[in-house]
Design a protein around this motif. Structure first.
Motif, mmCIF file in Angstrom:
data_model
loop_
_atom_site.group_PDB
_atom_site.id
_atom_site.type_symbol
_atom_site.label_atom_id
_atom_site.label_comp_id
_atom_site.label_asym_id
_atom_site.label_seq_id
_atom_site.Cartn_x
_atom_site.Cartn_y
_atom_site.Cartn_z
ATOM 1 N N PHE A 180 57.654 30.857 35.634
ATOM 2 C CA PHE A 180 56.392 32.285 36.399
ATOM 3 C C PHE A 180 55.086 30.871 37.895
ATOM 4 C CE2 PHE A 180 56.210 34.086 32.097
ATOM 5 C CZ PHE A 180 57.371 35.073 33.160
ATOM 6 N N HIS A 181 55.695 32.152 38.784
ATOM 7 C CA HIS A 181 55.040 30.749 39.501
ATOM 8 C C HIS A 181 53.756 31.102 39.481
ATOM 9 C CE1 HIS A 181 58.920 30.099 41.544
ATOM 10 N NE2 HIS A 181 59.001 31.138 41.211
ATOM 11 N N VAL A 182 52.658 30.113 40.644
ATOM 12 C CA VAL A 182 51.122 30.392 40.551
ATOM 13 C C VAL A 182 51.228 31.894 41.504
ATOM 14 C CG1 VAL A 182 48.899 29.935 41.784
ATOM 15 C CG2 VAL A 182 51.172 28.274 40.418
ATOM 16 N N THR A 183 51.761 32.452 42.104
ATOM 17 C CA THR A 183 51.746 33.906 42.339
ATOM 18 C C THR A 183 52.028 35.416 41.383
ATOM 19 O OG1 THR A 183 54.132 33.847 43.746
ATOM 20 C CG2 THR A 183 51.754 33.638 45.021
ATOM 21 N N ASP A 184 52.447 34.462 40.119
ATOM 22 C CA ASP A 184 52.957 35.330 39.118
ATOM 23 C C ASP A 184 51.986 35.848 38.347
ATOM 24 O OD1 ASP A 184 55.871 36.198 39.748
ATOM 25 O OD2 ASP A 184 56.395 34.101 39.284
ATOM 26 N N ILE A 185 50.435 35.250 38.030
ATOM 27 C CA ILE A 185 49.064 34.971 37.261
ATOM 28 C C ILE A 185 48.300 35.132 38.649
ATOM 29 C CG2 ILE A 185 47.409 34.232 36.549
ATOM 30 C CD1 ILE A 185 49.964 31.551 36.209
ATOM 31 N N ALA A 186 47.394 36.760 38.336
ATOM 32 C CA ALA A 186 46.990 37.904 38.307
ATOM 33 C C ALA A 186 45.240 36.933 38.333
ATOM 34 C CB ALA A 186 46.307 38.857 38.031
ATOM 35 N N VAL A 187 44.211 37.210 39.501
ATOM 36 C CA VAL A 187 43.293 36.261 39.737
ATOM 37 C C VAL A 187 41.638 36.925 39.419
ATOM 38 C CG1 VAL A 187 41.752 34.473 40.511
ATOM 39 C CG2 VAL A 187 43.768 34.392 40.578
ATOM 40 N N GLY A 188 40.953 36.928 39.002
ATOM 41 C CA GLY A 188 39.999 37.972 38.609
ATOM 42 C C GLY A 188 38.705 37.701 38.771
#
Length: 339
Positions: A180-188
């Motif tokens: 899992f890359h940073v781009t796979d993590i959603a930021v709210g």
């Protein structure tokens, strides 16, 4: 070497004494000697008589990095090693137009000591172009000139879209398939939460400043208890839990947009025009002596860079009006054999 250091301090003390010639202590050569000695030597007992002063060498880690005087005859020249090339002197930054069906002309030059990193010049180049009313709508640059802060500052201050490869992502996740890359993590951003690919939300969110650079960041992380129970943890993190260091929202979104642009076919075609600057540098080096400073000092070297850019422009305008075609890209002998 220690004797030389002691003799240098004895000379500096004599020049600063009451019996020295007027203004001797303020002479440029004395200032250079004082700077060089302060970098390489230290007195064991400050304030002791000159004859009884002992001298020691400063450890390498105690000297200011990258700011040493290399020659008393060129006190502004600095040492730099880059891509297997090492030199003492200066660095020239060239900006040229790349409009299709028009001659490529150098519109801005900037000369700095060699130890000044390219990232320090992005804003200065834009300011110089704006002062000449030559600010572009899109600026194609090398990776060294791109950062999250530069992307935001160029857009907000000058309306410039900075196009260039962002610094590569770090971490083992970038080298392992299925991770899992940073781009796979959603930021709210509104709720100050990050959500992992398994829909687990962060339990911490705080702003902080990097101690070395002073730049602001945001750190968000998932609870270790939640991470330990997750079946996908080996694909996500090798630590107790996944913790992310994020740029502030404007920088984060600008960096993501820059990477997305260069991953598209249109973005790659646009950025492909930047390769022309390599030919400009080659022409400047091979035909106009760009890589060798003819005179000493930053001011004269800057003037040489401007004169070289003017010569390049005159040569290109002459070729344009004479309908002389561009030289083809050189094909190496190895590539010719494989063709």
């Amino acid at each position: 070497m220690l004797q030389v250091g002691a003799d240098g301090y004895r000379l500096l003390d004599a020049l600063a004494g009451a019996g020295s010639p007027p203004l001797a202590a303020a002479a440029p050569a004395v200032a250079v000697l004082r700077r060089v000695w302060a970098r390489h030597f230290a007195r064991e007992r400050e304030g002791s008589p000159p004859a009884g002063t002992s001298v020691r060498l400063r450890p390498v880690q105690g000297r200011r990095p990258g700011d040493r005087i290399e020659s008393p005859y060129g006190v502004e020249a600095r040492f730099r090693a880059k891509s297997g090339t090492a030199w003492t002197g200066y660095m020239v930054h060239l900006t040229e137009t790349c409009d299709p069906n028009l001659p490529r002309l150098v519109v801005h030059t900037g000369t700095t000591p060699a130890n000044v990193h390219e990232a320090m010049r992005t804003g200065a180049i834009h300011a110089g172009l704006a002062g000449l009313d030559l600010i572009p709508s899109e600026h194609l640059v090398d990776a060294a000139y791109v950062s999250a802060e530069h992307l935001v500052a160029a857009r907000e201050r000058y309306g410039v879209i900075l196009v260039g490869p962002a610094r590569p992502r770090q971490g083992w996740q970038t080298r392992e398939e299925g991770a899992f890359h940073v781009t796979d993590i959603a930021v709210g951003w509104e709720h100050q939460r990050v959500r992992c690919p398994k829909s687990r939300e962060s339990t911490s969110w705080r702003a902080y400043r990097d101690k070395a650079s002073g730049r602001p960041f945001i750190r968000g992380g998932v609870s270790p208890a939640v991470c330990r129970a997750c079946s996908a943890k080996p694909r996500c993190t090798r630590a107790g839990s996944r913790r992310l260091s994020l740029h502030p929202r404007a920088e984060h979104e600008a960096l993501a947009g820059a990477r997305e642009r260069l991953e598209s076919d249109e973005g790659r075609r646009l950025y492909g025009q930047r390769q022309g600057i390599e030919a400009t540098i080659s022409q400047g080096v091979r035909r106009f002596g760009l890589r060798r400073a003819r005179y000493r000092g930053l001011a004269k070297t800057t003037l040489q860079s401007v004169a070289t850019a003017a010569a390049l422009n005159l040569d290109r305008l002459a070729a344009w009006f004479a309908l002389r075609p561009l030289a083809p890209t050189r094909t190496s002998r190895f590539k010719a054999l494989t063709a």
